[in-house]
Design an enzyme around this catalytic site. Structure first.
Site, short mmCIF file in Angstrom:
data_model
loop_
_atom_site.label_atom_id
_atom_site.label_comp_id
_atom_site.label_asym_id
_atom_site.label_seq_id
_atom_site.Cartn_x
_atom_site.Cartn_y
_atom_site.Cartn_z
N SER A 192 -7.20 4.34 10.11
CA SER A 192 -7.23 4.51 8.45
C SER A 192 -7.30 3.68 6.81
CB SER A 192 -7.38 6.34 7.96
OG SER A 192 -7.76 6.02 6.34
N ARG A 220 -13.24 14.00 7.93
CA ARG A 220 -11.96 14.48 7.58
C ARG A 220 -11.62 15.54 6.54
NH1 ARG A 220 -8.01 10.02 8.11
NH2 ARG A 220 -6.55 10.64 8.20
N ASP A 276 -14.26 3.62 8.59
CA ASP A 276 -13.71 4.53 7.68
C ASP A 276 -13.46 5.51 6.82
OD1 ASP A 276 -10.76 5.27 7.54
OD2 ASP A 276 -11.17 4.47 5.47
N HIS A 331 1.22 -1.18 0.01
CA HIS A 331 -0.32 0.51 0.17
C HIS A 331 1.11 0.68 -0.12
CE1 HIS A 331 -3.44 2.36 0.61
NE2 HIS A 331 -2.86 3.22 1.73
N LYS A 352 -8.12 -0.93 7.29
CA LYS A 352 -8.76 -1.00 5.29
C LYS A 352 -7.67 -2.40 4.54
CE LYS A 352 -8.91 2.58 4.08
NZ LYS A 352 -8.72 4.21 3.22
N1 URA Z 1 -5.00 7.29 3.04
C1 URA Z 1 -5.90 6.55 3.28
O1 URA Z 1 -7.23 5.39 3.11
N2 URA Z 1 -6.61 7.32 4.75
C2 URA Z 1 -6.11 8.58 4.96
O2 URA Z 1 -5.93 9.04 6.51
C3 URA Z 1 -4.41 8.87 4.56
C4 URA Z 1 -4.44 8.60 3.42
#
Ligand code: URA
Length: 441
Positions: A183, A168, A161, A82, A187
């Site tokens: 966050s 946010r 999220d 990621h 995931k």
């Molecule tokens: N990518 C995400 O999935 N969450 C964040 O808070 C910042 C970047």
């Protein structure tokens, strides 16, 4: 449990209990807590921070707020990768087929573009016919049959999220280390991988622009992984300039095909090999990143990586012929080459502004519902430290109209600073963070 008390506690800098965190995360997932109370809590977290224990609990509560993908039907150790987000950052399209060509299954769920950053799903959808929406069964079948699939999220992963991230975005609370770490990791943990390689960007196009902030983010995510029982290697890489030379959806697919065909080398290939080599180590395929790099290089040189990309495109309904003839990818109305117009050295880039220039051309969404133009964007062959002459190509614009090309040209010129004196090229990799510590490069 009462939201006003939870907000008050965090406002005063106190540590929230696991029950309090569960309460607001469930409320965010089910949308039973009003946005104004969640927004107030997010700002209190942004200003007061969270302890490691709070951040870990928040991550696990968000992971458990929705479906958790079960990849156990795919034999072997599944390693995910990621990126915290960048410009011209198309490493997935290079490393996923290379890693798969080395015999390690790649079952990857990717995202769409966000703000100035590009998204793998949008890039893949620029391949005519290709679908990123597979059921979980089809996803697993494809990985078991050809070794690789890159798709959008199946089911409802980390719905808490989704609610919190959207808030946010509009309450100036994105730049909070515990909120970013939880966050991303919620995931990743929900997507079912056994181990994770994180590419944490640093520099003018990154979510964390300072090196120390990026290293802290890397450490926070590695710690969460360790507490959740998943090995995580976080690599802090430079985003002071776009990673590849191509920015835009079809253009980045072309860049990845050029790399896998051996026509292009440079930063995109180097960072892909670096991340891929650590994926091979975490998967148990090899003992050291050096050994991993040699395996990936062999898959590249033999074109087995390119063949795997073709297989993946075909399996997902895309036209594999784009890998032999990149002109089959979407083409724009206007192509314009722009020259530097002075001599000197490339000194600095505002990479966020470059990403926003591509977004304004139609490569990214300004509103959630915007349709993308896959053909647009730009190729930027210059890199920080390069010596330039007035007739050096600064960029080639791929635009919907002359007017869009004018605007992009102005934005790109403004985003790039030149100097009269030589400038050192920035490193591609700054640090590697694991549970054993930080290795600075
Ligand atoms: N990518 C995400 O999935 N969450 C964040 O808070 C910042 C970047």
């Amino acid at each position: 449990m009462n939201m006003v008390n939870i907000i008050t506690k965090k406002k005063l800098g106190q540590e929230l209990t696991a029950q309090e965190i569960d309460y607001f995360v469930q409320g965010a997932a089910r949308q039973t807590i009003p946005d104004y109370q969640l927004a107030a809590l997010l700002m209190a977290i942004r200003l007061q921070g969270m302890t490691d224990q709070e951040t870990t609990h928040l991550t696990l509560a968000m992971r458990d707020s929705g479906d958790v993908c079960d990849l156990s039907a795919i034999p072997g150790i599944k390693v995910d990768k990621h990126s915290t987000g960048g410009v011209g950052d198309t490493t997935t399209l290079v490393l996923a087929p290379l890693v798969a060509a080395c015999g390690v299954p790649v079952a990857k769920m990717s995202g769409r573009g966000l703000g100035h950053t590009g998204g793998t799903l949008d890039k893949l959808e620029s391949v005519p016919g290709l679908s990123v929406e597979l059921t979980e069964d089809a996803f697993i079948r494809q990985v078991n049959s050809i070794g690789v699939a890159v798709i959008g999220q199946t089911g409802s992963l980390a719905p808490a999220d989704k609610t919190l991230y959207a808030l946010r975005d509009v309450t100036a609370t994105v730049d909070s280390l515990p909120l970013i770490a939880s966050s991303i990791m919620s995931k990743k943990l929900a997507s079912g991988a056994d181990a994770i390689v994180l590419d944490v960007k640093t520099g003018s196009g990154a979510i964390m622009q300072t090196l120390e902030g990026s290293i802290q983010l890397a450490q926070a995510m590695v710690n969460i992984g360790a507490l959740a029982g998943k090995p995580v290697t976080a690599i802090v890489t430079g985003m002071e300039q776009p990673l590849g030379t191509h920015v835009g959806n079809a253009l980045e697919v072309k860049d990845a095909i050029d790399v896998l065909s051996g026509r292009t080398t440079g930063a995109l290939l180097e960072v892909s090999l670096l991340l891929g080599s650590h994926m091979l180590v975490l998967s148990g395929r090899c003992a050291t990143p050096e050994e991993g790099r040699a395996l990936l290089q062999e898959a590249l040189d033999s074109r087995r990586g390119l063949a795997k990309l073709k297989e993946m495109f075909a399996a997902q309904g895309g036209d594999p012929a784009v890998c032999d003839d990149v002109s089959l990818l979407p083409q724009p109305a206007v192509i314009r080459t722009v020259q530097v117009g002075r001599s000197g050295y490339v000194a600095e880039m505002d990479t966020t502004a470059l990403g926003l220039a591509a977004q304004a051309m139609g490569a990214g969404r300004v509103q959630k519902t915007d349709a993308l133009d896959y053909s647009v964007g730009f190729v930027l062959p210059v890199r920080i430290g390069d010596r330039v002459q007035p007739d050096t190509t600064l960029c080639t614009l791929y635009a919907r109209s002359e007017e869009d090309a004018d605007k992009a040209e102005a934005a790109i010129r403004k985003a790039i600073v030149f100097a009269d004196e030589p400038v050192e090229a920035p490193p591609l990799c700054y640090a590697i963070v694991t549970k054993d510590g930080i290795e600075r490069k």
